[in-house]
Every structure is written in C-alpha cells, then in structure tokens.
Design a protein around this motif. Structure first.
Motif, PDB file in Angstrom:
ATOM      1  N   ASP A  78      28.013 -42.895   7.868  1.00 55.20           N
ATOM      2  CA  ASP A  78      29.126 -43.779   8.220  1.00 55.20           C
ATOM      3  C   ASP A  78      30.398 -43.031   8.589  1.00 55.20           C
ATOM      4  OD1 ASP A  78      29.791 -42.838   5.738  1.00 55.20           O
ATOM      5  OD2 ASP A  78      30.407 -44.786   4.931  1.00 55.20           O
ATOM      6  N   GLY A  79      30.346 -41.708   8.632  1.00 54.61           N
ATOM      7  CA  GLY A  79      31.526 -40.935   9.004  1.00 54.61           C
ATOM      8  C   GLY A  79      31.164 -39.493   9.280  1.00 54.61           C
ATOM      9  N   ILE A  80      32.121 -38.765   9.844  1.00 56.98           N
ATOM     10  CA  ILE A  80      31.935 -37.338  10.111  1.00 56.98           C
ATOM     11  C   ILE A  80      33.204 -36.594   9.734  1.00 56.98           C
ATOM     12  CG2 ILE A  80      30.273 -37.668  11.980  1.00 56.98           C
ATOM     13  CD1 ILE A  80      32.545 -37.125  13.945  1.00 56.98           C
ATOM     14  N   HIS A  81      33.038 -35.307   9.456  1.00 60.62           N
ATOM     15  CA  HIS A  81      34.152 -34.385   9.256  1.00 60.62           C
ATOM     16  C   HIS A  81      33.926 -33.209  10.185  1.00 60.62           C
ATOM     17  CE1 HIS A  81      34.398 -36.505   5.368  1.00 60.62           C
ATOM     18  NE2 HIS A  81      35.686 -36.215   5.455  1.00 60.62           N
ATOM     19  N   PHE A  82      34.962 -32.775  10.851  1.00 55.64           N
ATOM     20  CA  PHE A  82      34.846 -31.571  11.664  1.00 55.64           C
ATOM     21  C   PHE A  82      36.161 -30.815  11.635  1.00 55.64           C
ATOM     22  CE2 PHE A  82      35.703 -35.129  14.490  1.00 55.64           C
ATOM     23  CZ  PHE A  82      36.772 -34.711  15.253  1.00 55.64           C
ATOM     24  N   ARG A  83      36.056 -29.503  11.841  1.00 59.37           N
ATOM     25  CA  ARG A  83      37.221 -28.623  11.790  1.00 59.37           C
ATOM     26  C   ARG A  83      37.581 -28.192  13.199  1.00 59.37           C
ATOM     27  NH1 ARG A  83      40.035 -26.672   8.075  1.00 59.37           N
ATOM     28  NH2 ARG A  83      38.576 -27.228   6.425  1.00 59.37           N
ATOM     29  N   THR A  84      38.880 -28.269  13.483  1.00 57.46           N
ATOM     30  CA  THR A  84      39.426 -27.780  14.747  1.00 57.46           C
ATOM     31  C   THR A  84      40.618 -26.886  14.425  1.00 57.46           C
ATOM     32  OG1 THR A  84      40.995 -29.601  15.034  1.00 57.46           O
ATOM     33  CG2 THR A  84      38.788 -29.924  15.926  1.00 57.46           C
ATOM     34  N   ASP A  85      41.330 -26.467  15.459  1.00 58.00           N
ATOM     35  CA  ASP A  85      42.541 -25.675  15.254  1.00 58.00           C
ATOM     36  C   ASP A  85      43.617 -26.485  14.542  1.00 58.00           C
ATOM     37  OD1 ASP A  85      41.287 -23.631  16.575  1.00 58.00           O
ATOM     38  OD2 ASP A  85      42.196 -24.107  18.514  1.00 58.00           O
ATOM     39  N   ARG A  86      43.558 -27.811  14.637  1.00 52.88           N
ATOM     40  CA  ARG A  86      44.561 -28.671  14.001  1.00 52.88           C
ATOM     41  C   ARG A  86      44.274 -28.914  12.526  1.00 52.88           C
ATOM     42  NH1 ARG A  86      44.879 -33.891  17.254  1.00 52.88           N
ATOM     43  NH2 ARG A  86      42.647 -33.621  17.284  1.00 52.88           N
ATOM     44  N   GLY A  87      43.057 -28.617  12.071  1.00 46.70           N
ATOM     45  CA  GLY A  87      42.712 -28.812  10.668  1.00 46.70           C
ATOM     46  C   GLY A  87      41.402 -29.563  10.524  1.00 46.70           C
ATOM     47  N   LEU A  88      41.177 -30.102   9.328  1.00 48.33           N
ATOM     48  CA  LEU A  88      39.962 -30.856   9.033  1.00 48.33           C
ATOM     49  C   LEU A  88      40.193 -32.310   9.435  1.00 48.33           C
ATOM     50  CD1 LEU A  88      37.133 -30.823   7.793  1.00 48.33           C
ATOM     51  CD2 LEU A  88      38.187 -31.467   5.627  1.00 48.33           C
TER      52      LEU A  88
END
Length: 149
Positions: A78-88
């Motif tokens: 029901d959801g995702i988490h991903f990391r970018t340069d802006r954060g989690l």
C-alpha cells in the motif's frame, strides 16, 4: 418649394468594399465553425475529472521516480519508500488520498478520491493499481530511473 441640391463629391460605399467585407466575414465564419468542430472532441475527452487527476498523478509520480537511489515497497503493497538527493520520500495511502512526505515532514496529496492502491515492483518497472471511489480501476507502469538493485 423644395430645392434639390446637387452633391458632386460623394464618398459612398462601393461594390469593391462590400465584396471585401463579405470575404472577411466568410473567413471569420469558417474560423468560428472550425473552433466548435475542434472544441467538441476536446470536451468529450476531458469531461471525466478523475481521468484528468489520474494523468496528473501519473506525470508527477513518474517525475519523482527519475532520480532515485533505492526503493522499497511496503510488504502489503500500500506504499513505497525511496531515497533521492532530497531525502527519504514516502508515498502511501492515507484515508482516500495518496500522499507524499519527505523525511516524514509534510503531506502533499498526489491523488484523491481513491478506495485502494497497490504498488508492485517488477524491476525496472513499478506497477501501480488504483481503485477509485466510484469503482473504476486504473493501472499504470512507471519506469524507475537510475535505480540499481
């Protein structure tokens, strides 16, 4: 008694001017009719507001997935988490809204009036299944950019 005056220098409306004005009127009438010919299909295509919201969600979501470093789908999907340069960044369903938060701060609504959402990872694609409150189902594949497993 009436006196007849003779006017010698009259600048009136000539036949050439009237033909020119009729041509201009015909041009504008054609443009006017072409506008309504074009407007009909556009109105039929975009009268479904949920379709417009879905397309805007798809464009925004794909833009988020272009420069990710890692990705994790919740176990129940029901959801995702991903990391970018802006954060989690977390994208998940809360009530009837798909929302985005960055480092646990703020909640930006991505898509409203949904019943359920399901995320499924099939590298290099992230498949999103959404059921709207009116019962319609939507599905879209999103390409995960710069993601190394």
């Amino acid at each position: 008694m009436y006196r007849i005056r003779r006017i010698t220098n009259q600048e009136g409306y000539t036949l050439l001017e009237s033909i020119f004005q009729v041509m201009i009127f015909a041009l504008f009438a054609q443009l006017f009719s072409l506008f309504f010919y074009w407007k009909g299909p556009i109105e039929r295509q975009y009268t479904d507001h949920s379709a417009i919201a879905w397309e805007m969600f798809a464009a925004d979501f794909q833009a988020e997935l272009t420069t990710i470093q890692s990705l994790e789908v919740h176990q129940n999907g029901d959801g995702i988490h991903f990391r970018t340069d802006r954060g989690l960044i977390a994208i998940e369903q809360r009530n009837h809204v798909i929302r985005k938060s960055i480092d646990g701060l703020g909640h930006v609504p991505f898509l409203t009036n949904i019943s359920s959402v399901q995320f499924s990872l099939h590298h290099p694609l992230l498949v999103v299944y959404v059921t709207m409150q009116d019962g319609t189902r939507k599905e879209r594949d999103f390409i995960i950019g710069d993601y190394s497993r």
